[in-house]
Design a protein around this motif. Sequence first.
Motif, mmCIF file in Angstrom:
data_model
loop_
_atom_site.group_PDB
_atom_site.id
_atom_site.type_symbol
_atom_site.label_atom_id
_atom_site.label_comp_id
_atom_site.label_asym_id
_atom_site.label_seq_id
_atom_site.Cartn_x
_atom_site.Cartn_y
_atom_site.Cartn_z
ATOM 1 N N ASP A 64 -4.824 1.316 -5.673
ATOM 2 C CA ASP A 64 -4.011 2.103 -4.672
ATOM 3 C C ASP A 64 -2.709 1.375 -4.209
ATOM 4 N N THR A 65 -1.383 2.028 -3.908
ATOM 5 C CA THR A 65 -0.261 1.713 -3.753
ATOM 6 C C THR A 65 0.071 2.412 -2.532
ATOM 7 N N ASN A 66 0.495 1.799 -1.545
ATOM 8 C CA ASN A 66 0.740 2.151 -0.387
ATOM 9 C C ASN A 66 2.003 1.489 0.483
ATOM 10 N N SER A 67 2.748 2.150 1.220
ATOM 11 C CA SER A 67 4.041 1.963 1.546
ATOM 12 C C SER A 67 3.912 1.636 3.081
ATOM 13 N N PHE A 68 4.795 0.763 3.780
ATOM 14 C CA PHE A 68 4.360 0.670 5.247
ATOM 15 C C PHE A 68 5.757 0.042 5.796
ATOM 16 N N LYS A 69 5.856 0.161 7.084
ATOM 17 C CA LYS A 69 7.050 -0.732 8.001
ATOM 18 C C LYS A 69 6.383 -1.718 8.243
ATOM 19 N N TRP A 70 7.120 -2.808 8.433
ATOM 20 C CA TRP A 70 6.622 -4.007 8.917
ATOM 21 C C TRP A 70 7.598 -4.946 9.844
ATOM 22 N N TYR A 71 6.986 -5.839 10.365
ATOM 23 C CA TYR A 71 7.652 -7.052 11.166
ATOM 24 C C TYR A 71 6.779 -8.102 11.204
ATOM 25 N N ASN A 72 7.251 -9.223 11.720
ATOM 26 C CA ASN A 72 6.557 -10.509 11.810
ATOM 27 C C ASN A 72 6.990 -11.279 12.954
ATOM 28 N N ASP A 73 6.073 -12.180 13.393
ATOM 29 C CA ASP A 73 6.382 -13.268 14.216
ATOM 30 C C ASP A 73 6.261 -14.396 13.595
ATOM 31 N N GLU A 74 6.033 -15.576 14.064
ATOM 32 C CA GLU A 74 5.761 -16.908 13.437
ATOM 33 C C GLU A 74 4.619 -17.134 12.699
ATOM 34 N N SER A 75 3.504 -16.284 13.240
ATOM 35 C CA SER A 75 2.216 -16.298 12.379
ATOM 36 C C SER A 75 1.595 -15.299 12.064
ATOM 37 N N ASN A 76 2.212 -14.151 12.366
ATOM 38 C CA ASN A 76 1.505 -12.920 11.959
ATOM 39 C C ASN A 76 2.556 -11.919 11.370
ATOM 40 N N ILE A 77 2.011 -10.908 10.569
ATOM 41 C CA ILE A 77 2.481 -9.653 9.801
ATOM 42 C C ILE A 77 2.045 -8.569 10.270
ATOM 43 N N TYR A 78 2.650 -8.079 11.042
ATOM 44 C CA TYR A 78 2.095 -6.587 11.413
ATOM 45 C C TYR A 78 2.869 -5.398 10.371
ATOM 46 N N TYR A 79 1.880 -4.430 10.043
ATOM 47 C CA TYR A 79 2.487 -3.384 9.470
ATOM 48 C C TYR A 79 1.673 -1.961 9.679
ATOM 49 N N SER A 80 2.261 -0.982 9.576
ATOM 50 C CA SER A 80 1.736 0.500 9.889
ATOM 51 C C SER A 80 2.367 1.564 8.975
ATOM 52 N N SER A 81 1.908 2.785 9.209
ATOM 53 C CA SER A 81 2.273 3.640 8.166
ATOM 54 C C SER A 81 3.677 3.990 8.273
ATOM 55 N N LEU A 82 4.405 4.278 7.104
ATOM 56 C CA LEU A 82 5.938 4.862 7.464
ATOM 57 C C LEU A 82 5.827 6.382 7.644
ATOM 58 N N LYS A 83 4.744 7.105 7.452
ATOM 59 C CA LYS A 83 4.741 8.491 7.615
ATOM 60 C C LYS A 83 4.201 8.905 8.733
ATOM 61 N N VAL A 84 3.116 8.303 9.393
ATOM 62 C CA VAL A 84 2.609 8.596 10.653
ATOM 63 C C VAL A 84 2.381 7.656 11.659
ATOM 64 N N ASN A 85 2.346 7.871 12.792
ATOM 65 C CA ASN A 85 2.489 6.853 13.894
ATOM 66 C C ASN A 85 1.065 6.642 14.061
ATOM 67 N N THR A 86 0.777 5.357 13.660
ATOM 68 C CA THR A 86 -0.484 4.450 13.662
ATOM 69 C C THR A 86 -0.544 3.162 14.361
ATOM 70 N N PRO A 87 -1.612 2.790 14.713
ATOM 71 C CA PRO A 87 -1.583 1.305 15.259
ATOM 72 C C PRO A 87 -1.382 0.333 14.222
ATOM 73 N N ASP A 88 -0.932 -0.934 14.583
ATOM 74 C CA ASP A 88 -0.220 -1.909 13.632
ATOM 75 C C ASP A 88 -1.542 -2.449 12.966
ATOM 76 N N ASN A 89 -1.615 -2.639 11.671
ATOM 77 C CA ASN A 89 -2.530 -3.595 11.094
ATOM 78 C C ASN A 89 -1.858 -5.017 11.188
ATOM 79 N N LYS A 90 -2.859 -5.881 10.917
ATOM 80 C CA LYS A 90 -2.203 -7.414 11.170
ATOM 81 C C LYS A 90 -2.614 -8.156 10.207
ATOM 82 N N TYR A 91 -1.841 -9.038 9.734
ATOM 83 C CA TYR A 91 -2.321 -10.331 8.583
ATOM 84 C C TYR A 91 -1.982 -11.704 9.665
#
Length: 250
Positions: A64-91
Amino acid sequence: MSKFFNQKTNYKMRYICVLFLLMFGCSSTQQKRKLIGNWSSINSSNLINIEFFNDSLVIEQWGDTNSFKWYNDESNIYYSSLKVNTPDNKYDFVLINDTLLLRKNKNEIDFLKLVRINNAFDYFNKTLNLNLPVKSNLTPVLNEENAYILYALYDKNKVILKTSDNVFLSFDDLKRDINLHIANTELDDVSKINVMLFADERVSKADILKIKSIIKDINNMKVYQIFTNKDIDYKKIDWKQDIKWYGVLE
């Protein structure tokens, strides 16, 4: 005097806060610039490709291939759906030069290891650490789809044989494994089955001759040893394109 002291203290505190935010923001921005590009995992049981763009993130996993919006701080990558407003996932992430370590949460002991991918050869080579030798007058490999693929790698001053199925072989195992490949290939004309030998440039000529001798002892099987040169540069191929290999047929 007390009022002046308090004002001076407040000024210092505001200055420290602004300085901290500037430093933190600059660090996050630098990390973002370093993340932008293509990354791929080296774990065959959890294959994941990630493309970081300035304004989007593409994750390919389990077909599966999916696209997200994302941002980061020094130790985390946050990403969420481009299409709907959903809570951030995190790495959680650790970036060390061209190695990216990811985990879903801090309770996980192991990180998933990804490496930076700049081209098709990087993608092919991500688990091999292979340096192809250079040679002129190369010919395209025929019948690649039926070929037995063998890697002769070099590590800690010794030769390591490995198949495309990530199976490690001894020299004594090689003949048996090739015969097994022939038996499992549904071809009436077994002469169309070649061996594609990817030998690291550090592997000695004596070891390469030994490998080829074992192969040719099986129905006089042909061997394509794969090389590169300035005209056939596999690193010029985009990372998602298939590589057409060239070599010397023996």
